[in-house]
Design an enzyme around this catalytic site. Structure first.
Site, PDB file in Angstrom:
ATOM      1  N   THR A 172       0.637  -6.861   1.856  1.00  0.00           N
ATOM      2  CA  THR A 172      -0.141  -7.614   2.834  1.00  0.00           C
ATOM      3  C   THR A 172      -1.631  -7.333   2.680  1.00  0.00           C
ATOM      4  OG1 THR A 172       1.690  -7.496   4.393  1.00  0.00           O
ATOM      5  CG2 THR A 172      -0.469  -8.004   5.321  1.00  0.00           C
ATOM      6  N   CYS A 173      -1.998  -6.073   2.587  1.00  0.00           N
ATOM      7  CA  CYS A 173      -3.412  -5.693   2.615  1.00  0.00           C
ATOM      8  C   CYS A 173      -4.206  -6.407   1.523  1.00  0.00           C
ATOM      9  CB  CYS A 173      -3.532  -4.171   2.476  1.00  0.00           C
ATOM     10  SG  CYS A 173      -5.229  -3.620   2.450  1.00  0.00           S
ATOM     11  N   GLU A 192     -10.142 -11.259  14.765  1.00  0.00           N
ATOM     12  CA  GLU A 192     -10.841 -11.253  13.469  1.00  0.00           C
ATOM     13  C   GLU A 192     -10.998 -12.681  12.954  1.00  0.00           C
ATOM     14  OE1 GLU A 192      -8.794  -8.417  10.944  1.00  0.00           O
ATOM     15  OE2 GLU A 192     -10.022  -6.770  11.710  1.00  0.00           O
ATOM     16  N   LYS A 233      -9.356 -10.841   4.211  1.00  0.00           N
ATOM     17  CA  LYS A 233      -9.958 -10.963   5.552  1.00  0.00           C
ATOM     18  C   LYS A 233     -11.400 -10.438   5.547  1.00  0.00           C
ATOM     19  CE  LYS A 233     -10.079  -7.634   7.844  1.00  0.00           C
ATOM     20  NZ  LYS A 233      -8.983  -7.027   8.558  1.00  0.00           N
ATOM     21  N   GLY A 242      -4.331 -12.260  21.070  1.00  0.00           N
ATOM     22  CA  GLY A 242      -5.515 -11.500  21.489  1.00  0.00           C
ATOM     23  C   GLY A 242      -5.557 -10.144  20.819  1.00  0.00           C
ATOM     24  N   THR A 254      -3.129   0.127   6.895  1.00  0.00           N
ATOM     25  CA  THR A 254      -2.971   0.495   5.484  1.00  0.00           C
ATOM     26  C   THR A 254      -3.139   2.000   5.228  1.00  0.00           C
ATOM     27  OG1 THR A 254      -3.595  -1.674   4.733  1.00  0.00           O
ATOM     28  CG2 THR A 254      -3.991   0.120   3.177  1.00  0.00           C
ATOM     29  N   ARG A 288      -5.498  -5.426  23.583  1.00  0.00           N
ATOM     30  CA  ARG A 288      -4.735  -4.487  24.405  1.00  0.00           C
ATOM     31  C   ARG A 288      -4.538  -3.186  23.626  1.00  0.00           C
ATOM     32  NH1 ARG A 288       0.607  -3.931  25.036  1.00  0.00           N
ATOM     33  NH2 ARG A 288       1.089  -5.834  23.911  1.00  0.00           N
ATOM     34  N   HIS A 294     -32.983   8.231  11.803  1.00  0.00           N
ATOM     35  CA  HIS A 294     -33.767   7.267  12.583  1.00  0.00           C
ATOM     36  C   HIS A 294     -34.395   6.222  11.680  1.00  0.00           C
ATOM     37  CE1 HIS A 294     -35.852   5.911  16.128  1.00  0.00           C
ATOM     38  NE2 HIS A 294     -37.001   5.923  15.450  1.00  0.00           N
ATOM     39  N   CYS A 300      -6.187  -7.067   4.829  1.00  0.00           N
ATOM     40  CA  CYS A 300      -7.497  -6.402   4.832  1.00  0.00           C
ATOM     41  C   CYS A 300      -8.507  -6.985   3.844  1.00  0.00           C
ATOM     42  CB  CYS A 300      -7.362  -4.913   4.480  1.00  0.00           C
ATOM     43  SG  CYS A 300      -5.789  -4.156   4.812  1.00  0.00           S
ATOM     44  N   ALA A 343      14.914  -6.582  -3.871  1.00  0.00           N
ATOM     45  CA  ALA A 343      15.873  -5.486  -4.043  1.00  0.00           C
ATOM     46  C   ALA A 343      16.826  -5.473  -2.858  1.00  0.00           C
ATOM     47  CB  ALA A 343      15.127  -4.161  -4.123  1.00  0.00           C
ATOM     48  N   TYR A 398      -5.701  -7.799  16.895  1.00  0.00           N
ATOM     49  CA  TYR A 398      -6.599  -7.662  15.737  1.00  0.00           C
ATOM     50  C   TYR A 398      -6.758  -8.992  14.990  1.00  0.00           C
ATOM     51  CZ  TYR A 398      -6.360  -2.458  15.171  1.00  0.00           C
ATOM     52  OH  TYR A 398      -6.472  -1.102  15.284  1.00  0.00           O
ATOM     53  N   ILE A 399      -5.613  -9.589  14.649  1.00  0.00           N
ATOM     54  CA  ILE A 399      -5.664 -10.743  13.740  1.00  0.00           C
ATOM     55  C   ILE A 399      -6.333 -11.921  14.432  1.00  0.00           C
ATOM     56  CG2 ILE A 399      -4.243 -12.392  12.446  1.00  0.00           C
ATOM     57  CD1 ILE A 399      -2.368 -10.099  11.751  1.00  0.00           C
ATOM     58  N   ASP A 439       4.441  -0.473   7.607  1.00  0.00           N
ATOM     59  CA  ASP A 439       4.623  -1.429   8.708  1.00  0.00           C
ATOM     60  C   ASP A 439       6.091  -1.606   9.094  1.00  0.00           C
ATOM     61  OD1 ASP A 439       1.937  -1.731   8.438  1.00  0.00           O
ATOM     62  OD2 ASP A 439       1.957  -3.905   8.115  1.00  0.00           O
ATOM     63  N   GLU A 458     -27.282   6.878  15.246  1.00  0.00           N
ATOM     64  CA  GLU A 458     -27.919   8.067  15.824  1.00  0.00           C
ATOM     65  C   GLU A 458     -27.674   8.153  17.338  1.00  0.00           C
ATOM     66  OE1 GLU A 458     -32.278   8.266  15.930  1.00  0.00           O
ATOM     67  OE2 GLU A 458     -32.350   6.090  15.801  1.00  0.00           O
ATOM     68  N   SER A 514       0.819  -1.220   0.000  1.00  0.00           N
ATOM     69  CA  SER A 514       0.000   0.000   0.000  1.00  0.00           C
ATOM     70  C   SER A 514       0.855   1.274   0.000  1.00  0.00           C
ATOM     71  CB  SER A 514      -0.899   0.016   1.233  1.00  0.00           C
ATOM     72  OG  SER A 514      -1.661  -1.163   1.297  1.00  0.00           O
TER      73      SER A 514
HETATM   74  P1  NDP Z   1      -1.007  -7.518  17.753  1.00  0.00           P
HETATM   75  O1  NDP Z   1       0.308  -6.979  18.136  1.00  0.00           O
HETATM   76  O2  NDP Z   1      -2.168  -6.612  17.613  1.00  0.00           O
HETATM   77  O3  NDP Z   1      -1.420  -8.695  18.734  1.00  0.00           O
HETATM   78  C1  NDP Z   1      -0.530  -9.736  19.047  1.00  0.00           C
HETATM   79  C2  NDP Z   1      -1.185 -10.584  20.110  1.00  0.00           C
HETATM   80  O4  NDP Z   1      -0.393 -11.731  20.356  1.00  0.00           O
HETATM   81  C3  NDP Z   1      -1.325  -9.853  21.437  1.00  0.00           C
HETATM   82  O5  NDP Z   1      -2.574 -10.190  21.986  1.00  0.00           O
HETATM   83  C4  NDP Z   1      -0.185 -10.421  22.277  1.00  0.00           C
HETATM   84  O6  NDP Z   1      -0.486 -10.463  23.649  1.00  0.00           O
HETATM   85  C5  NDP Z   1      -0.108 -11.829  21.750  1.00  0.00           C
HETATM   86  N1  NDP Z   1       1.225 -12.418  21.847  1.00  0.00           N
HETATM   87  C6  NDP Z   1       2.403 -11.880  21.478  1.00  0.00           C
HETATM   88  N2  NDP Z   1       3.412 -12.748  21.684  1.00  0.00           N
HETATM   89  C7  NDP Z   1       2.842 -13.864  22.202  1.00  0.00           C
HETATM   90  C8  NDP Z   1       3.352 -15.106  22.624  1.00  0.00           C
HETATM   91  N3  NDP Z   1       4.646 -15.388  22.540  1.00  0.00           N
HETATM   92  N4  NDP Z   1       2.492 -16.024  23.122  1.00  0.00           N
HETATM   93  C9  NDP Z   1       1.161 -15.754  23.192  1.00  0.00           C
HETATM   94  N5  NDP Z   1       0.624 -14.597  22.793  1.00  0.00           N
HETATM   95  C10 NDP Z   1       1.461 -13.658  22.308  1.00  0.00           C
HETATM   96  O7  NDP Z   1      -0.705  -8.278  16.395  1.00  0.00           O
HETATM   97  P2  NDP Z   1      -1.605  -8.890  15.287  1.00  0.00           P
HETATM   98  O8  NDP Z   1      -0.740  -9.927  14.707  1.00  0.00           O
HETATM   99  O9  NDP Z   1      -2.953  -9.267  15.756  1.00  0.00           O
HETATM  100  O10 NDP Z   1      -1.783  -7.686  14.269  1.00  0.00           O
HETATM  101  C11 NDP Z   1      -0.660  -6.908  13.837  1.00  0.00           C
HETATM  102  C12 NDP Z   1      -1.105  -5.544  13.438  1.00  0.00           C
HETATM  103  O11 NDP Z   1      -1.724  -5.585  12.175  1.00  0.00           O
HETATM  104  C13 NDP Z   1      -2.157  -4.923  14.352  1.00  0.00           C
HETATM  105  O12 NDP Z   1      -1.585  -4.331  15.485  1.00  0.00           O
HETATM  106  C14 NDP Z   1      -2.824  -3.935  13.456  1.00  0.00           C
HETATM  107  O13 NDP Z   1      -2.145  -2.716  13.511  1.00  0.00           O
HETATM  108  C15 NDP Z   1      -2.695  -4.567  12.088  1.00  0.00           C
HETATM  109  N6  NDP Z   1      -3.990  -5.135  11.682  1.00  0.00           N
HETATM  110  C16 NDP Z   1      -5.022  -4.299  11.459  1.00  0.00           C
HETATM  111  C17 NDP Z   1      -6.265  -4.785  11.109  1.00  0.00           C
HETATM  112  C18 NDP Z   1      -7.393  -3.849  10.906  1.00  0.00           C
HETATM  113  O14 NDP Z   1      -7.159  -2.672  10.674  1.00  0.00           O
HETATM  114  N7  NDP Z   1      -8.639  -4.300  10.981  1.00  0.00           N
HETATM  115  C19 NDP Z   1      -6.506  -6.212  10.972  1.00  0.00           C
HETATM  116  C20 NDP Z   1      -5.348  -7.025  11.247  1.00  0.00           C
HETATM  117  C21 NDP Z   1      -4.146  -6.481  11.590  1.00  0.00           C
HETATM  118  P3  NDP Z   1      -0.408  -9.128  24.575  1.00  0.00           P
HETATM  119  O15 NDP Z   1      -1.668  -8.378  24.342  1.00  0.00           O
HETATM  120  O16 NDP Z   1      -0.305  -9.687  25.953  1.00  0.00           O
HETATM  121  O17 NDP Z   1       0.820  -8.401  24.143  1.00  0.00           O
END
Ligand code: NDP
Length: 463
Positions: free
Chosen positions: A43-44, A183, A52, A177, A312, A206, A437, A49, A117, A179-180, A304, A442, A16
């Site tokens: 990626t997107c 989702e 997904k 826990g 994106t 978080r 409405h 995106c 590259a 975004y990915i 990224d 709203e 992107s």
């Molecule tokens: P994130 O950094 O958002 O989440 C990673 C998760 O993995 C956290 O919950 C983290 O826990 C956990 N984690 C990390 N290391 C370990 C481990 N060793 N063992 C167990 N759990 C672990 O990354 P994502 O991969 O979900 O997404 C990457 C980024 O991509 C996002 O931050 C976002 O910016 C982008 N994205 C955006 C989307 C959108 O716009 N809709 C959709 C998908 C991705 P903890 O919380 O404790 O750190």
């Protein structure tokens, strides 16, 4: 000897941010080349995106079918889902988009190199056998899923591979826990997979407002097996392909697939950075200043791989910023405040502005408005799904600091309010807006009941 091609601007990575920077620079009259070693659109378009969201649409039909009965729809047997059809249709669409990306580059007069590259110095790039000298270089190589670093971690799928599974697993465990993780948890639960979600913390997502985290963490458990405060230590496989995961407390779980969604890492390997002055931050991203310039004056980085916000639209804004700085007026501004974002989970989440925790760090007196309601659709659908919205207001100026939503179409709704936030909307102006409405949106303009006020210790001492 290989002839060296000369360009004003060489972009590494046709995702992107890279494509947008290349096309903008070319439109401003620069001679531009771009290299891509994996997939055009990045990626997107390929593993993020777009596919997904397509899969998310697919999974929502499951709930729509279930809910349609309350509206009078009758069908003798439950509709069947065909994974192969979805996967193959998705592939066709992604391939169409890739072609569009390549054509957009070519019709914008950007020279396209297919290959990895490598930087030979601050101005020279090698792609295969070819050498290119560029006045400026942009690194826009994106990120890559972080592997699960435990014994048997290689048996887990990553968020690239999950899109093209040969067949749908019956039982899926998702680790993470963010975004990915959430989702895909919503997607696979909707597609009929028995889905478990293991998260090392208590509240998912978080960094989001803690009330949104709390409501969402409750809500998601209606569709899947959520395992908070858990971590797995090993994954093993038996001859039939069944995976066994072991948790830290010794308990085991059998599944057909594991998805590791534990974050993404900047993809800086083998770029030849050691041949330049480009430095990495402690967390491995390319270090840049506020102009997105690296330690090497001729080299910039966006998206990224820099990781200001791995979204994106942020990469697009950064790409245009660099192109304008180098070849345009240089007047384009970058502003990381009030960037809206959505999570296409089930239910959706979206947010713009400050979380309450961030607002408490910056302001002394806040007013919090909340609404937790059942969407009109669910009066007949039979679903217990809740919609939650929250508005955070600076009591001193009446300025709206944050708007948060969990519920259907949250992303569509918050997008519009993001412009209002950029314009500095006050709560009184929200209140003066006529609602549409009946909509869930709203609620943002009709919400008058103050949930509570928050005052800093300093403010409490003054009052
Ligand atoms: P994130 O950094 O958002 O989440 C990673 C998760 O993995 C956290 O919950 C983290 O826990 C956990 N984690 C990390 N290391 C370990 C481990 N060793 N063992 C167990 N759990 C672990 O990354 P994502 O991969 O979900 O997404 C990457 C980024 O991509 C996002 O931050 C976002 O910016 C982008 N994205 C955006 C989307 C959108 O716009 N809709 C959709 C998908 C991705 P903890 O919380 O404790 O750190």
């Amino acid at each position: 000897m290989v002839a060296v091609k000369e360009v004003d601007f060489f972009v590494i990575g046709a995702g992107s941010g890279g494509v947008r920077a290349a096309r903008t620079a070319a439109a401003l009259g620069a001679s531009v080349a771009i290299a891509e070693d994996k997939y055009f659109g990045g990626t997107c378009v390929n593993v993020g995106c777009i596919p997904k969201k397509l899969y998310s649409y697919a999974s929502h039909y499951h709930f729509n079918f279930q809910e349609s009965r309350g509206f009078g729809w009758e069908f003798k047997s439950a509709p069947q889902f065909n994974w192969r059809t979805l996967r193959e249709n998705k592939k066709k669409e992604i391939s169409r988009l890739q072609d569009i990306y390549i054509n957009l580059l070519r019709t914008s007069n950007v020279s396209v190199y297919e290959g990895r590259a490598k930087l030979l110095d601050a101005h020279t790039i090698q792609v295969g056998e070819e050498l290119i000298r560029a006045t400026y270089i942009l690194i826009a190589v994106g990120g890559w899923p972080q592997p699960l670093d435990i014994p048997g971690g290689g048996l887990a799928l990553d968020s690239n591979a999950i899109f093209d599974l040969p067949r749908l697993p019956k039982r899926l465990l998702i680790i993470g826990g963010g975004y990915i993780a959430v989702e895909f948890a919503g997607i696979f639960a909707g597609l009929g997979v028995q889905t478990s979600l293991s998260y090392r913390g208590d509240k998912l997502l978080r960094g989001f407002d803690s009330d949104i985290q709390r409501h969402f963490t409750q809500e998601i458990q209606r569709h899947l097996d959520f395992r908070p405060q858990t971590q797995i230590t090993t994954i093993s496989v038996d001859p039939k392909g069944t995976l066994t995961v072991t948790y830290t407390d010794g308990k085991e779980q059998e599944v057909d697939a594991v998805l590791a969604a534990v974050g993404r890492l900047p993809r800086t390997q083998d770029l030849g950075l050691e041949n330049t002055q480009v430095k990495l931050s402690n967390s491995g991203q390319i270090a840049v200043d506020e102009q997105l310039q690296t330690n090497e004056p001729s080299i910039f980085a966006v998206g990224d791989v820099v990781g200001h916000m791995t979204l994106t639209p942020v990469a697009l804004a950064e790409g245009m910023f660099v192109a304008d700085k180098l070849f345009g007026t240089g007047k384009r501004q970058l502003n990381y405040e009030n960037i809206p974002t959505a999570v296409f989970s089930h239910p959706n989440l979206a947010t713009v502005g400050l979380t309450q925790e961030q607002a408490q760090d910056r302001y002394h007196h806040l007013k919090i408005f909340e609404s937790n309601f059942r969407h009109l659709r669910h009066t007949l659908s039979g679903s217990n799904e809740r919609t939650y919205i929250k508005i955070i207001v600076d009591a001193g100026t009446d300025k709206v600091l944050g708007m948060h939503m969990m519920g259907s179409d949250a992303g569509e709704i918050i997008q519009g309010f993001a412009s209002a936030m950029i314009a500095g909307i006050t709560k009184a102006q929200l209140d003066n807006t006529i609602g549409i409405h009946p909509t869930a949106a709203e609620e943002f303009v009709t919400l008058r009941t103050l949930s509570y006020e928050w005052k800093s210790t300093e403010e409490l001492n003054l009052s």
